[in-house]
Design a protein around this motif. Structure first.
Motif, PDB file in Angstrom:
ATOM      1  N   SER A 858      17.878   0.985   6.573  1.00 56.65           N
ATOM      2  CA  SER A 858      16.945   0.062   6.859  1.00 56.65           C
ATOM      3  C   SER A 858      15.803   0.660   7.293  1.00 56.65           C
ATOM      4  CB  SER A 858      17.511  -0.802   7.827  1.00 56.65           C
ATOM      5  OG  SER A 858      17.974  -0.293   9.159  1.00 56.65           O
ATOM      6  N   PRO A 859      15.718   1.731   8.152  1.00 55.44           N
ATOM      7  CA  PRO A 859      14.385   2.306   8.753  1.00 55.44           C
ATOM      8  C   PRO A 859      13.522   2.793   7.375  1.00 55.44           C
ATOM      9  CG  PRO A 859      16.178   3.213   9.881  1.00 55.44           C
ATOM     10  CD  PRO A 859      16.742   2.591   8.886  1.00 55.44           C
ATOM     11  N   ILE A 860      14.118   3.432   6.704  1.00 52.38           N
ATOM     12  CA  ILE A 860      13.678   4.012   5.192  1.00 52.38           C
ATOM     13  C   ILE A 860      13.020   2.691   4.411  1.00 52.38           C
ATOM     14  CG2 ILE A 860      13.701   5.412   3.169  1.00 52.38           C
ATOM     15  CD1 ILE A 860      15.860   6.880   4.549  1.00 52.38           C
ATOM     16  N   ARG A 861      13.752   1.815   4.195  1.00 51.16           N
ATOM     17  CA  ARG A 861      13.290   0.807   3.524  1.00 51.16           C
ATOM     18  C   ARG A 861      12.413  -0.195   4.027  1.00 51.16           C
ATOM     19  NH1 ARG A 861      18.245  -1.233   3.284  1.00 51.16           N
ATOM     20  NH2 ARG A 861      17.919  -2.919   4.746  1.00 51.16           N
ATOM     21  N   ARG A 862      12.386  -0.370   5.347  1.00 52.59           N
ATOM     22  CA  ARG A 862      11.462  -1.123   6.069  1.00 52.59           C
ATOM     23  C   ARG A 862       9.993  -0.531   5.586  1.00 52.59           C
ATOM     24  NH1 ARG A 862      13.350  -0.756  10.616  1.00 52.59           N
ATOM     25  NH2 ARG A 862      11.875   0.720  11.456  1.00 52.59           N
ATOM     26  N   HIS A 863       9.899   0.957   6.053  1.00 55.25           N
ATOM     27  CA  HIS A 863       8.547   1.537   6.051  1.00 55.25           C
ATOM     28  C   HIS A 863       8.312   1.430   4.646  1.00 55.25           C
ATOM     29  CE1 HIS A 863       8.628   2.482  10.184  1.00 55.25           C
ATOM     30  NE2 HIS A 863       9.513   3.353  10.037  1.00 55.25           N
ATOM     31  N   ILE A 864       8.934   1.887   3.591  1.00 55.95           N
ATOM     32  CA  ILE A 864       8.634   1.925   2.085  1.00 55.95           C
ATOM     33  C   ILE A 864       8.053   0.214   1.940  1.00 55.95           C
ATOM     34  CG2 ILE A 864       9.403   2.060  -0.308  1.00 55.95           C
ATOM     35  CD1 ILE A 864       8.769   4.700   1.274  1.00 55.95           C
ATOM     36  N   GLU A 865       8.813  -0.685   2.000  1.00 53.53           N
ATOM     37  CA  GLU A 865       8.077  -2.057   1.909  1.00 53.53           C
ATOM     38  C   GLU A 865       6.831  -2.117   2.468  1.00 53.53           C
ATOM     39  OE1 GLU A 865      13.013  -4.074   1.396  1.00 53.53           O
ATOM     40  OE2 GLU A 865      11.587  -4.336   3.453  1.00 53.53           O
ATOM     41  N   LEU A 866       6.727  -1.977   3.648  1.00 49.83           N
ATOM     42  CA  LEU A 866       5.425  -2.019   4.034  1.00 49.83           C
ATOM     43  C   LEU A 866       4.260  -1.234   3.587  1.00 49.83           C
ATOM     44  CD1 LEU A 866       5.955  -2.001   8.062  1.00 49.83           C
ATOM     45  CD2 LEU A 866       4.837  -3.767   6.672  1.00 49.83           C
ATOM     46  N   ALA A 867       4.658  -0.061   3.064  1.00 43.93           N
ATOM     47  CA  ALA A 867       3.755   0.778   2.152  1.00 43.93           C
ATOM     48  C   ALA A 867       3.401   0.120   0.945  1.00 43.93           C
ATOM     49  CB  ALA A 867       4.322   2.206   2.094  1.00 43.93           C
ATOM     50  N   LEU A 868       4.308  -0.401   0.193  1.00 44.47           N
ATOM     51  CA  LEU A 868       3.869  -1.063  -0.965  1.00 44.47           C
ATOM     52  C   LEU A 868       3.132  -2.178  -0.940  1.00 44.47           C
ATOM     53  CD1 LEU A 868       7.453  -0.963  -3.147  1.00 44.47           C
ATOM     54  CD2 LEU A 868       5.018  -0.101  -3.637  1.00 44.47           C
ATOM     55  N   CYS A 869       3.531  -3.097   0.160  1.00 44.26           N
ATOM     56  CA  CYS A 869       2.614  -4.315   0.183  1.00 44.26           C
ATOM     57  C   CYS A 869       1.086  -3.748   0.749  1.00 44.26           C
ATOM     58  CB  CYS A 869       3.141  -5.279   1.423  1.00 44.26           C
ATOM     59  SG  CYS A 869       4.891  -5.929   1.273  1.00 44.26           S
ATOM     60  N   HIS A 870       0.992  -2.745   1.547  1.00 38.07           N
ATOM     61  CA  HIS A 870      -0.609  -2.248   1.745  1.00 38.07           C
ATOM     62  C   HIS A 870      -1.050  -1.992   0.638  1.00 38.07           C
ATOM     63  CE1 HIS A 870      -0.316  -3.239   6.177  1.00 38.07           C
ATOM     64  NE2 HIS A 870       0.835  -2.441   6.322  1.00 38.07           N
ATOM     65  N   LEU A 871      -0.254  -1.043  -0.315  1.00 36.76           N
ATOM     66  CA  LEU A 871      -0.960  -0.474  -1.435  1.00 36.76           C
ATOM     67  C   LEU A 871      -1.379  -1.601  -2.445  1.00 36.76           C
ATOM     68  CD1 LEU A 871       1.277   2.523  -2.276  1.00 36.76           C
ATOM     69  CD2 LEU A 871      -1.198   2.494  -1.435  1.00 36.76           C
ATOM     70  N   ALA A 872      -0.536  -2.392  -2.381  1.00 38.19           N
ATOM     71  CA  ALA A 872      -0.729  -3.732  -3.343  1.00 38.19           C
ATOM     72  C   ALA A 872      -1.978  -4.685  -2.988  1.00 38.19           C
ATOM     73  CB  ALA A 872       0.322  -4.469  -3.505  1.00 38.19           C
ATOM     74  N   GLN A 873      -2.516  -4.622  -1.576  1.00 43.61           N
ATOM     75  CA  GLN A 873      -3.457  -5.483  -1.179  1.00 43.61           C
ATOM     76  C   GLN A 873      -5.000  -4.952  -1.732  1.00 43.61           C
ATOM     77  OE1 GLN A 873      -2.950  -5.180   3.040  1.00 43.61           O
ATOM     78  NE2 GLN A 873      -2.423  -7.430   3.015  1.00 43.61           N
ATOM     79  N   HIS A 874      -4.964  -3.631  -2.271  1.00 43.22           N
ATOM     80  CA  HIS A 874      -6.247  -3.092  -2.993  1.00 43.22           C
ATOM     81  C   HIS A 874      -6.290  -3.260  -4.249  1.00 43.22           C
ATOM     82  CE1 HIS A 874     -10.131  -1.428  -2.986  1.00 43.22           C
ATOM     83  NE2 HIS A 874      -9.563  -0.112  -2.654  1.00 43.22           N
ATOM     84  N   GLU A 875      -6.994  -4.151  -4.679  1.00 44.60           N
ATOM     85  CA  GLU A 875      -6.848  -4.659  -6.409  1.00 44.60           C
ATOM     86  C   GLU A 875      -7.051  -3.416  -7.416  1.00 44.60           C
ATOM     87  OE1 GLU A 875      -6.421  -7.306  -9.349  1.00 44.60           O
ATOM     88  OE2 GLU A 875      -6.165  -7.710  -7.305  1.00 44.60           O
ATOM     89  N   VAL A 876      -7.794  -2.351  -6.515  1.00 41.52           N
ATOM     90  CA  VAL A 876      -7.893  -1.163  -7.474  1.00 41.52           C
ATOM     91  C   VAL A 876      -6.586  -0.483  -7.991  1.00 41.52           C
ATOM     92  CG1 VAL A 876      -8.454   0.743  -5.850  1.00 41.52           C
ATOM     93  CG2 VAL A 876      -9.616   0.795  -8.099  1.00 41.52           C
ATOM     94  N   ASN A 877      -5.613  -0.492  -6.871  1.00 41.98           N
ATOM     95  CA  ASN A 877      -4.357   0.104  -6.999  1.00 41.98           C
ATOM     96  C   ASN A 877      -3.628  -0.861  -8.084  1.00 41.98           C
ATOM     97  OD1 ASN A 877      -5.164   1.997  -5.474  1.00 41.98           O
ATOM     98  ND2 ASN A 877      -4.276   0.927  -3.511  1.00 41.98           N
ATOM     99  N   ALA A 878      -3.859  -1.881  -8.293  1.00 42.92           N
ATOM    100  CA  ALA A 878      -2.845  -3.021  -9.248  1.00 42.92           C
ATOM    101  C   ALA A 878      -2.163  -2.472 -10.271  1.00 42.92           C
ATOM    102  CB  ALA A 878      -3.250  -4.215  -9.375  1.00 42.92           C
ATOM    103  N   LYS A 879      -3.020  -1.787 -11.281  1.00 40.64           N
ATOM    104  CA  LYS A 879      -2.766  -1.452 -12.648  1.00 40.64           C
ATOM    105  C   LYS A 879      -1.856  -0.140 -12.607  1.00 40.64           C
ATOM    106  CE  LYS A 879      -6.685  -2.831 -15.211  1.00 40.64           C
ATOM    107  NZ  LYS A 879      -7.916  -2.270 -15.930  1.00 40.64           N
ATOM    108  N   ASP A 880      -2.013   0.884 -11.470  1.00 43.39           N
ATOM    109  CA  ASP A 880      -1.151   1.930 -11.300  1.00 43.39           C
ATOM    110  C   ASP A 880       0.426   1.374 -10.861  1.00 43.39           C
ATOM    111  OD1 ASP A 880      -2.715   4.400 -11.744  1.00 43.39           O
ATOM    112  OD2 ASP A 880      -3.930   3.245 -10.360  1.00 43.39           O
TER     113      ASP A 880
END
Length: 927
Positions: A858-880
């Motif tokens: 769960s610690p690994i999964r929680r941090h990775i889920e947060l990282a994905l959400c923060h990366l997705a908030q910037h539209e320029v990363n969406a295509k990647d």
């Protein structure tokens, strides 16, 4: 972007069947006939005001043949209809069907002509005013075709911009594109209104808009669908055409105009045919009326006013009759004529096609008659030709853009469209200025000015009387106040003198206090220097003890060696000399005994320090294990008993006791002595010393003292020079504790700490060492200011390299660092100072993030889920993210994540991103 690849709502012009084939076409040649040059194009700039216009007369709106109010020409300027050709690129269907065939047209834009291929060896050449290739942008099309007309309208001339062509060749795209998705796709309507609104005054000028469609020979209002049969009215004196019963909307800004266009397009008739999925079934007409007040300048014509007796005229220098320019702009999107065998029209759609063909045929007849100077122009054969009466052969400046397609299957329609444009180039208009004096406004201004002057005169007379009375009263008051002012002045002088003396006394006292304060400051500075010197001396005490112990050891060895030498080789000396020698030997032995006792005391002191360090480091290790055990219990998912989630009272007492022991030792020994042991030659001493420093660094109150005493530099030096795994592990943990402070983070980066941590991560294999190093880098990842330098010095690559351990504690720290880094990037993008793609994606972290987004821990999964959400908030990363498979993980997080805040964040991110929404629709996922 010039065109979309899909077909657009457009229609064809007069086809070959309706116009017939002309052998002697103007401007066309084959391979054996010499080209015929068309008439010279009119200038693109707006026509100047005619010099023959009288200063005291207005320029009327003339009839189609240019007759003014008295039947004479009012200074019209000849202007030929300008024609431009635009080629649409191949769409998807044509790329497949015409793969083995060349385009039926060849453009030569630099020569402003095109070639229409009859077959593989023969072609015809046509000359136009402008040739626009398939790559021409919407802005260039507007500036070439419509902008000169718009500038003429702003100068007071009528103007028309019309699109003609086969269905699906881009007429509606060229004229009516709103540019909602891409601002570069804005069509002529939107760009023309932007220029008009930018060049009119919101106070004096007015701009009104009507949006009509001609459907089945009825004029309908697109802004009020209930008005489905609007009458066309012609002025019998001037011949002007108007639609007074249509909706006229006054515009104030561009946004309201775009909303009107959206509403009108929603009401326009369209149908699905074989040639176009949204084929326009009506002619759309945008009517823009501009009323612009021209303020007279110095030297302009003046208003002549007769006196009341009809005598000599007087010239009003300040009041001049304002000039009003009334002009209108027509933007016409014609529907295309159809061949039933190609479009597949039937039923009501067939009736619509017949009506479109009839109106376009009538328009073609009128243009033919005007081009050939025929005495009769069948202007009344269709409502379309009646609406365009002023555009062809009238007083308006007209630009025509004909749109064609490249497909050889539609060569007949393309040839018909080209011939329509060739004939339109021969039509001559008499462009006239629509200007008049606003006498009603002038009369109102004169009446207002007269009333103002009368009222102002009365106010001035009354004000003069009041002023005289007030001056007399003030003069009397001034005499009374003069005597009173003299007495107050004397009293004020006495008060000022007293205040001056008091100020001098206060100033002297302030000087004395300042001298005392300087003396006290000097004493404090001396005390500080003395205390600083004493602290430095105490810090060097351990070093002096070590040096003294080494000297004593060396001296003892020399003395013992000398005694052994004397014993082994006793010299033969006289009795007196031997007695003296014995005395010296006894004194030397006594001195040796004293040195031995002194050495024993020093060794006992060092042994005591070592024992204290050992006890302290063991207690620190035990407290760290207890804390780690409590932390791991908190991160479990309910499988353990509730007692694990909280440290027991016994654990708290143990930790508090150990902290008290560390604090007591810290006070007794001193930080400088503890830090000096980090440089000891004894490995065990260094191990115990670095453990004590690590435990001290865990307390926030001690961190600043450790950094000020040079502890950070000593810890980094251990990472660089030590080969002992334990020392490197504990030193990395101490750096991680210090890295929790933002100021310390900058110091660590400035002293090359990230490079040392990266090298330690590359060399180490022990999971606990890697965990400490990853924790230190993860803390540094949370600083917004250090992100670029952290990446340049290899921090991100070091984090990703440590995943080779596969140990869950190491992976949890790596995931935490990536989450911290992504959060800082998201915050930077929201605040506007972070642009471009994420540095994590550039360094190749995305595959590992996606692979571990659903990790069992769960610690690994929680941090990775947060990282994905923060990366997705910037539209320029969406295509990647979409290409890397992260979209599926975001959808899973938004639905299945156990933490509500992360789940809501994923849902908001998916809803806010246009790229994600488009991909979800493409995958037919309901979200």
């Amino acid at each position: 972007m010039a065109f979309a690849s899909s077909p657009h709502k457009n229609g064809t012009g007069l086809n070959a069947r309706s116009t017939g084939r002309l052998d002697n076409r103007p401007g066309s040649v084959n391979s054996t006939i010499k080209p015929v040059t068309p008439p010279a194009p009119a200038t693109a700039s707006p026509p100047m005001r005619p010099k023959s216009a009288s200063p005291s007369s207005s320029v009327n709106t003339g009839t189609r043949r240019g007759s003014g109010k008295n039947g004479s020409d009012n200074g019209g300027v000849p202007g030929r209809v300008r024609v431009a050709v635009r080629l649409r690129p191949r769409n998807g269907e044509e790329m497949v069907a015409d793969m083995d065939f060349a385009d039926c047209v060849e453009l030569q834009p630099e020569l402003k002509r095109l070639k229409l291929r009859k077959n593989n060896w023969d072609c015809e050449t046509y000359q136009f005013d402008e040739i626009l290739t398939e790559t021409a942008s919407q802005k260039r099309v507007y500036e070439v075709v419509a902008k000169p007309v718009v500038e003429s309208v702003l100068e007071g001339y009528n103007g028309t911009v019309m699109a003609y062509g086969q269905t699906g060749t881009g007429k509606t795209f060229t004229l009516g594109r709103l540019g909602e998705e891409d601002t570069a796709d804005r069509g002529i309507m939107v760009r023309a209104m932007e220029d008009i609104l930018a060049n009119v005054s919101s106070v004096d000028d007015t701009v009104t808009v009507s949006y009509l469609q001609l459907y089945m020979e009825t004029v309908q209002d697109l802004l009020a669908p209930e008005k489905d049969n609007i009458a066309i009215v012609e002025d019998p004196k001037t011949g002007d055409v108007s639609v007074p019963s249509a909706t006229h909307v006054e515009l104030q800004d561009q946004r309201s105009f775009v909303r009107l266009l959206q509403a009108g397009e929603a009401n326009r008739f369209a149908a699905n045919t074989k040639l176009n999925t949204e084929s326009s079934r009506s002619h759309a007409i945008l009517l823009v009326n501009v009323r612009k007040v021209v303020k007279p300048k110095t030297g302009d014509r003046e208003l002549i006013v007769l006196n009341e007796n009809g005598g000599s005229p007087q010239v009003g220098k300040n009041i001049r009759a304002p000039t009003v320019r009334k002009s209108k702009l027509l933007i016409v999107d014609l529907a295309g004529s159809e061949r039933v065998d190609k479009s597949g029209s039937e039923g009501h759609t067939l009736e619509e096609a017949k009506s479109i063909n009839l109106s376009l045929t009538a328009l073609g007849k009128c243009i033919n008659a005007l081009a050939e100077n025929s005495p009769h122009v069948p202007i009344r054969d269709s409502k379309l030709t009646r609406m365009l009466r002023d555009s062809f052969g009238g007083t308006a400046r007209t630009s025509l853009i004909v749109t064609i397609g490249p497909s050889p299957r539609h060569r007949g329609e393309t040839a018909s469209t080209i011939m329509f444009g060739q004939r339109a180039m021969k039509v001559e208009n008499m462009v006239k200025l629509k200007e008049e004096f606003d006498y009603k406004s002038l009369c109102r201004r004169l009446e207002t000015e007269l009333d103002r002057l009368v009222a102002e005169n009365e106010r001035q007379v009354k004000a003069r009387q009041d002023e005289e009375e007030e001056n007399e009263r003030k003069l009397e008051d001034t005499r009374e106040c003069a005597a009173e002012a003299e007495s107050k002045l004397a009293a004020a002088m006495e008060s000022i003198e007293a205040e001056r003396k008091k100020f001098q006394q206060d100033l002297a006292e302030a000087h004395q206090n300042l001298e005392k304060a300087e003396k006290e400051l000097k004493n404090i500075s001396q005390d500080y220097q003395h205390e600083k010197k004493e602290s430095l001396e105490q810090g060097n005490e351990v070093l002096e003890l070590k040096l003294l112990l080494e000297k004593e050891t060396q001296l003892r060895e020399e003395l013992e060696q000398e005694i052994q030498t004397l014993k082994s080789q006793p010299p033969k000396l006289p009795n007196g000399i031997e007695a003296k020698h014995n005395e010296e030997l006894l004194a030397l032995r006594r001195r040796l005994d004293e040195e031995l006792k002194h050495r024993e005391r020093l060794e006992e002191e060092v042994r005591t320090l070592r024992e204290q360090l050992t006890v302290l480091s063991d207690e620190g290790e035990e407290s760290r294990k207890i804390i780690d055990k409590v932390g791991s219990g908190r991160s479990s998912e309910g499988s353990q008993s509730p007692s694990v989630h909280k440290p027991t009272s016994h654990m708290r007492d143990t930790i508090n006791g150990q902290r008290a022991t560390i604090a007591k030792l810290f006070e007794q020994v001193g930080l400088q002595k503890i830090l000096s042991l980090l440089e000891s030659e004894d490995v065990d001493v260094r191990v115990h010393a670095v453990k004590v420093v690590a435990n001290l660094a865990a307390e926030e109150a001690n961190q600043e003292k450790i950094v000020e005493a040079g502890g950070l530099g000593s810890l980094l030096m251990l990472l660089q020079s030590s080969e002992d795994e334990t020392i490197r592990r504990v030193a990395a943990g101490a750096v991680a504790n210090l890295a929790m402070n933002e100021t310390n983070q900058e110091l660590i980066m400035a002293q090359g700490g990230i490079g040392l941590l990266a090298r330690t991560a590359d060399d180490a294999e022990d999971p606990q060492t890697l965990r400490m190093v990853a924790g230190a880098i993860a803390n540094l990842c949370g600083n917004d200011k250090l992100q670029i330098k952290l990446r340049e010095e290899g921090g991100i690559r070091a984090l990703l390299g440590m995943v080779r351990s596969r140990h869950p504690d190491v992976l949890a720290q790596v995931a935490r660092g990536i989450a911290n880094f992504a959060k800082c990037e998201s915050r930077g993008a929201a605040q506007g100072y972070k642009t471009g793609r994420s540095l994590l994606i550039d360094d190749g972290a995305l595959p590992w993030i996606v692979a571990n987004a659903n990790n069992d821990a769960s610690p690994i999964r929680r941090h990775i889920e947060l990282a994905l959400c923060h990366l997705a908030q910037h539209e320029v990363n969406a295509k990647d993210l979409v290409a890397g498979g992260a979209l599926w993980e975001l959808v899973r997080i938004s639905r299945e994540c156990s933490r509500e805040d992360i789940r809501n964040l994923a849902q908001r991110t998916l809803n806010a991103s246009n790229t994600f929404q488009t991909e979800l629709k493409r995958l037919q996922l309901v979200y």
